[in-house]
Scaffold this motif. Structure first.
Motif, PDB file in Angstrom:
ATOM      1  N   TRP A 262      13.092   9.657 -47.549  1.00 38.82           N
ATOM      2  CA  TRP A 262      13.246  10.665 -48.371  1.00 38.82           C
ATOM      3  C   TRP A 262      12.720  10.394 -49.717  1.00 38.82           C
TER       4      TRP A 262
ATOM      5  N   TYR B 246      16.921  15.138 -54.065  1.00 38.95           N
ATOM      6  CA  TYR B 246      16.071  14.393 -53.314  1.00 38.95           C
ATOM      7  C   TYR B 246      15.821  15.587 -52.127  1.00 38.95           C
ATOM      8  N   SER B 247      14.869  15.010 -51.118  1.00 38.51           N
ATOM      9  CA  SER B 247      14.692  15.969 -49.886  1.00 38.51           C
ATOM     10  C   SER B 247      14.131  14.889 -48.961  1.00 38.51           C
ATOM     11  N   TRP B 248      14.841  15.297 -47.851  1.00 43.79           N
ATOM     12  CA  TRP B 248      14.352  14.480 -46.450  1.00 43.79           C
ATOM     13  C   TRP B 248      13.048  14.566 -46.242  1.00 43.79           C
TER      14      TRP B 248
ATOM     15  N   CYS C  84       5.243  17.648 -49.768  1.00 45.11           N
ATOM     16  CA  CYS C  84       6.959  17.903 -49.548  1.00 45.11           C
ATOM     17  C   CYS C  84       7.112  18.758 -50.889  1.00 45.11           C
TER      18      CYS C  84
END
Length: 490
Positions: A440, A457-459, A475
């Protein structure tokens, strides 16, 4: 609008993106923490960098010159990375061991952590505590939340640019490691472990807690121990330490403790001063003739007999024995037991393939000389009285030749970031990066305290990743945080 002087400087320089500014900040931090000598050339270079930074507000992010400047900076960092590989750098480490006797943190730890020192800033703090309050209500609370000592130390160190890298606890034993942000991309393969030795290995009131890592490609291990007490238990202490050394870390190709390039062993080791009576011991201490007691120190005696101890090094005991004191005083035990003073709290280290153990006239290969340890000071801190032990600290310089100088993942924000729209981050990974579905990308405030202290956060999932012609991954993540933030992939 910028002042005329800034415009003049811009005529001879160019714009820097947010990522460039962060990189420059990292370079300056590394230069400050890795000791080096100055020069007029370096001063001129810093002046040029300052000129570039002064122009940031005057040049649009759409200027064509950005691409050329970024390429030039990339080349400069590549050269710098190659030079870094060939030079021994000093990584400054401050290690603390303290039996806190179930007490809460003191109001101030500036002198303990040498925060008021004129010496160079520490790169890493390693703090080993024994007898942290582990009553059932406290321990269950600490499992759900951080313990009071961790919270206190994070509060002290995070504003200074340190994060809690790792921690491990076993009942009253606690080991914490804090490190400067700049070193994070070069610390890998973190593992923790603990070994119970109380009640024949079934109880964790005694034993060891351990953290290991790869630091710039070198394996380093930290072992905080609390060994059995009392004068007559020397053999039990040695047996327990041997058992702790035998523990194994989870994961493939992780070396045992003794196979690390550097192993630090510290804690309340509970070795006592044998044979001499209490009056002779106290008289020697009062006259500061500590050397009269060294030969009867049980650890010193054991090192002469036990082969597995002989490669461990310790600095000279030029400070008063650190046990046992009346609380909030520098007076040795006045209770009915009148415990004999002893150096129970110790810091030792072991360097694999240590050059000074080589026979005279022999030569070591370049690989064997890529890391060494220098002790800068080894002292006790008499002003702290919350327990019957005084804390002991060791400040070390790890002279190392970086074997790793390229981050596993490089992040680069695209365009200008604001809270009004989504932000785009390009990232690239080296071929050997062990990616997984659990990766992540997190956004952190610059003063974040630990890896879970993210803003959002971002996976990094396969169906959310696109690759451009340069092999960069994109992303996208929306953020409402208006403060300056640092992107970090874990």
């Amino acid at each position: 609008m910028a002042s005329h002087s800034s415009e003049d400087a811009c005529q001879d320089s160019s714009a820097l993106s947010l990522s460039d500014l962060e990189s420059l900040h990292h370079v300056r931090s590394r230069s400050a923490s890795f000791s080096s000598t100055g020069s007029s050339g370096r001063l001129q270079l810093r002046q040029r960098v300052a000129q570039l930074m002064a122009c940031v507000e005057d040049i649009s992010s759409d200027d064509e010159i950005n691409e050329e400047v970024s390429r030039t900076l990339d080349e400069a960092f590549l050269i710098w990375g190659k030079k870094l590989k060939d030079k021994l750098q000093e990584f400054r480490l401050h290690l603390v061991t303290w039996n806190v006797g179930t007490a809460s943190p003191p109001p101030d730890v500036s002198s303990l952590l040498q925060l008021d020192s004129l010496d160079a800033t520490m790169d890493m703090y390693v703090i080993g505590l024994q007898e942290v309050n582990s009553k059932i209500t406290n321990f269950l609370s600490d499992l759900a939340f951080d313990d009071p000592w961790s919270i206190f130390l994070m509060t002290v160190l995070s504003p200074l640019g340190y994060i809690k890298l790792s921690s491990v606890r076993m009942q009253g034993l606690l080991l914490l490691i804090f490190v400067k942000h700049v070193h994070l991309p070069f610390i890998r393969d973190l593992r923790t472990q603990f070994t119970r030795t109380g009640l024949y290995g079934y109880w964790g009131n005694k034993g060891g807690v351990t953290i290991r890592m790869s630091l710039y490609g070198h394996t380093v291990c930290f072992m905080n121990c609390h060994l059995p007490a009392h004068m007559e238990n020397t053999e039990q202490r040695l047996d327990d330490f041997e058992k702790i050394l035998e523990m194994q870390f989870e994961g493939e190709n992780i070396p045992s403790a003794l196979e690390h390039d550097v192993l630090f062993w510290f804690g309340d080791l509970n070795f006592r001063i044998a044979d001499y009576g209490i009056h002779f011991v106290r008289e020697s201490i009062n006259n500061k003739r500590y050397n009269l007691l060294w030969e009867k120190d049980q650890l010193n005696m054991a090192k002469k007999k036990e082969a597995f101890l002989q490669e461990f090094i310790e600095g000279p005991l030029h400070f008063k024995p650190t046990y046992k004191f009346d609380l909030y005083s520098d007076v040795y035990d006045t209770s009915e037991k009148k415990r004999k003073p002893a150096w129970t709290d110790r810091i030792l280290w072991r360097v694999k393939n240590l050059c000074q153990h080589a026979p005279k006239g022999s030569e070591f290969s370049e690989e064997q000389q890529t890391i060494s340890v220098t002790l800068h000071n080894y002292i006790s801190h008499m002003s702290y009285g919350i327990s019957d032990h005084k804390p002991v600290t060791g400040t070390f310089g790890l002279e190392l030749k970086p074997l790793v100088s390229e981050p596993l993942v490089t992040l680069s924000p695209e365009g200008e970031w604001s809270a009004e729209h989504d932000v785009l981050i390009n990232y690239s990974a080296v071929p050997e990066f062990p990616s997984s579905a659990w990766d992540w990308i997190g956004l952190f405030k610059v003063t974040f305290k630990h890896v879970n202290d993210y803003v959002t956060y971002s996976w990094v999932e396969d169906d959310e990743i696109s690759s451009n012609k340069d092999g960069l991954h994109e992303c996208c993540r929306n953020t409402r945080c208006r403060r300056r933030i640092l992107a970090l992939l874990l």
